[in-house]
Design a protein around this motif. Structure first.
Motif, short mmCIF file in Angstrom:
data_model
loop_
_atom_site.label_atom_id
_atom_site.label_comp_id
_atom_site.label_asym_id
_atom_site.label_seq_id
_atom_site.Cartn_x
_atom_site.Cartn_y
_atom_site.Cartn_z
N PHE A 146 14.51 -8.05 9.73
CA PHE A 146 15.00 -8.96 10.77
C PHE A 146 16.18 -8.36 11.50
O PHE A 146 17.16 -7.92 10.89
N GLN A 147 16.04 -8.36 12.81
CA GLN A 147 17.14 -7.94 13.68
C GLN A 147 17.36 -9.10 14.64
O GLN A 147 16.39 -9.59 15.24
N PRO A 148 18.60 -9.60 14.76
CA PRO A 148 18.84 -10.76 15.61
C PRO A 148 18.22 -10.59 17.00
O PRO A 148 18.22 -9.49 17.55
N ASP A 149 17.69 -11.68 17.53
CA ASP A 149 17.05 -11.74 18.86
C ASP A 149 15.72 -11.01 18.93
O ASP A 149 15.21 -10.77 20.02
N GLN A 150 15.18 -10.62 17.79
CA GLN A 150 13.84 -10.01 17.81
C GLN A 150 12.93 -10.77 16.84
O GLN A 150 13.41 -11.32 15.84
N ILE A 151 11.66 -10.78 17.13
CA ILE A 151 10.71 -11.45 16.24
C ILE A 151 10.74 -10.74 14.88
O ILE A 151 10.74 -9.50 14.82
N PRO A 152 10.82 -11.48 13.78
CA PRO A 152 10.88 -10.81 12.47
C PRO A 152 9.60 -10.00 12.21
O PRO A 152 8.51 -10.41 12.59
N VAL A 153 9.78 -8.88 11.56
CA VAL A 153 8.66 -8.01 11.19
C VAL A 153 8.28 -8.33 9.74
O VAL A 153 9.16 -8.40 8.88
N LEU A 154 6.99 -8.50 9.49
CA LEU A 154 6.52 -8.62 8.11
C LEU A 154 5.71 -7.36 7.80
O LEU A 154 4.70 -7.09 8.46
N VAL A 155 6.18 -6.59 6.83
CA VAL A 155 5.40 -5.43 6.39
C VAL A 155 4.54 -5.92 5.23
O VAL A 155 5.04 -6.28 4.15
#
Ligand code: GLY
Ligand code: MN
Ligand code: MN
Length: 451
Positions: free
Chosen positions: A79-88
């Motif tokens: 998670f990086q603020p202001d970006q859609i969370p990445v799920l690996v």
């Protein structure tokens, strides 16, 4: 993955969307206060059994469960603020095990999902520079070469955990589902007890009714017949029914989308005197639930439980003295040696029970009450258990018999009641604006008269 639910997927999906936005906001604030730019959370790895190629049942780490109900090993959320969370998403291909199906359901639309065949290759789908990223989870062999800024920084964990106490509408919906499943299991367990089943047989009835494997439960069920009910976290599950049945204490909960229920009921096999004591405990538990509202100091709730316990002990003729005298001499702690309740959520004993603020400082337990797990003042959205009990625990009774408390206890009455082990009545309560919603009693009601 969540089990069967009474909630439509579209409703869950919009609730989840709003919840995830709040998690992102909370996490962005926590990262900023602690000097990080991103967060990497690991679901956990499978733990191998020594000298074998088997593994222990997998349990996802709670900080990962905050983000997704996916309960698979070696997955990551970045998670990086202001970006859609990445799920690996880790989808190993081997012919020994069935690979997990690609994530689907009400929550997946909110993630950028990247699939990998193993943990090591997750690194390639993450940003090249993790030098300002905080990592949460166990250290694993190759993590050292990933270049994260910090592993499990305590300040960041504290900021994140503090916020978990207040549950969102999505979380409350999941907790209601977990309660509903738990109540279904409890009703089946009660029938199995009436039919004369062993502790193990009662557990099987509970599992079948919940539709869950033991490893999918939030904790191992405590199912105790007769004097075994005096063991607070009794774990034996005897396979044979005892010759005489006196009582059942069952403390068992279910899980939905990672959220737990934690429910205890006690039943008498027919003895009217013990049934009356159980009824008194229900009434006392009800009185305690009535006091649950925003602004209630949980330490006070716990101390009130001791005052009410003294009254029950006195009314049940377990004392030779007044309730006040017993309370002052610490006699109630002989019969009620655990905390009156705790936070409930993604973990059965949820994180953050002592925190004064996200920045730091713990609220101490009242003196003489070492097992209380919650000392915070309740706020709307907190979910707590209310679990008064009275037990006949040999070691504690022996200690009391050996000191000045001995003359305050009616030992012949204790001898009569010992074979029942003890009583615990435990419900899960969601604090509302003006009081609380009893998730457990609502769930039993719904299961008994489904609409
Ligand atoms: N089931 C454990 C507890 O009630 O806290
Ligand atoms: Mn509990
Ligand atoms: Mn419990």
């Amino acid at each position: 993955m969540p089990g069967a639910t009474t909630l439509p997927a579209s409703e869950l999906s919009s609730l989840f969307g709003a919840y995830l936005q709040a998690v992102c906001r909370r996490s962005a604030q926590a990262l900023a206060s602690c000097g990080y730019r991103a967060l990497l959370v690991h679901s956990g790895s499978l733990l191998p059994v020594f000298e074998d190629d088997r593994t222990y049942p997998f349990e996802a780490n709670a900080p990962f469960k905050v983000w997704t109900p996916l309960a698979e090993p070696d997955c990551f959320v970045y998670f990086q603020p202001d970006q859609i969370p990445v799920l690996v998403f880790n989808q190993p291909t081997n012919y020994w095990h069935k690979p997990p199906a690609p994530p689907e359901g009400y929550w997946t639309a909110y993630f950028d999902i990247r699939t990998c065949p193993d943990r090591e290759s997750a690194r390639a789908v993450l940003p090249p520079d993790l030098g300002t990223t905080a990592y949460l989870g166990e250290a694993f062999a190759e993590l050292g070469s990933w270049g994260t800024a910090a592993k499990n920084p305590a300040r960041l964990i504290r900021h994140l955990d503090f916020g978990r106490a207040v549950k969102s509408p999505y979380e409350l919906a999941c907790l209601r589902e977990a309660s509903r499943l738990g109540a279904r299991g409890h009703l089946a367990a009660q029938r199995a007890f009436a039919a004369g089943e062993s502790e193990f047989g009662i557990e099987l009835a509970f599992l079948a009714a919940c539709g869950l494997r033991e490893q999918e439960l939030p904790y191992n069920p405590i199912i105790a017949l007769n004097e075994s009910a005096s063991v607070l976290h009794y774990q034996v599950l005897e396979k044979h029914a005892p010759a005489a049945r006196h009582s059942l204490l069952i403390d068992a909960g279910a899980e939905f989308a990672g959220y737990a229920s934690d429910i205890t009921r006690t039943y008498s096999a027919g003895d009217g005197d013990f049934s009356a004591l159980i009824a008194r405990m229900h009434a006392m538990q009800h009185a305690l639930c009535e006091g649950v509202r925003p602004g209630a100091d949980w330490r006070e709730v716990h101390l009130r439980a001791h005052r009410l316990t003294a009254q029950v002990l006195q009314e049940a003729e377990i004392l030779t003295c007044s309730a006040d005298e017993a309370l002052a001499a610490g006699v109630t702690s002989v019969f009620l040696p655990h905390g009156i309740g705790h936070l409930l959520g993604l973990e059965v004993h949820d994180a953050g029970g002592f925190m004064r603020s996200p920045e730091g400082g713990d609220i101490p337990r009242p003196e003489g009450h070492p097992y209380l797990r919650l000392t915070r003042t309740l706020e709307e959205g907190f979910v707590v258990t209310m679990e008064p009990g009275i037990y006949f625990i040999d070691s504690l009774l022996q200690a009391a018999q050996a000191d000045k408390r001995a003359r305050l206890i009616n030992w012949s009455r204790v001898k009569t009641l010992r074979k029942f082990g003890g009583i615990r009545i435990e419900d899960d309560l969601a604090v509302t604006a003006t009081g609380c919603e009893n998730l457990t009693r609502e769930a039993f009601r719904a299961e008994l008269s489904p609409t």
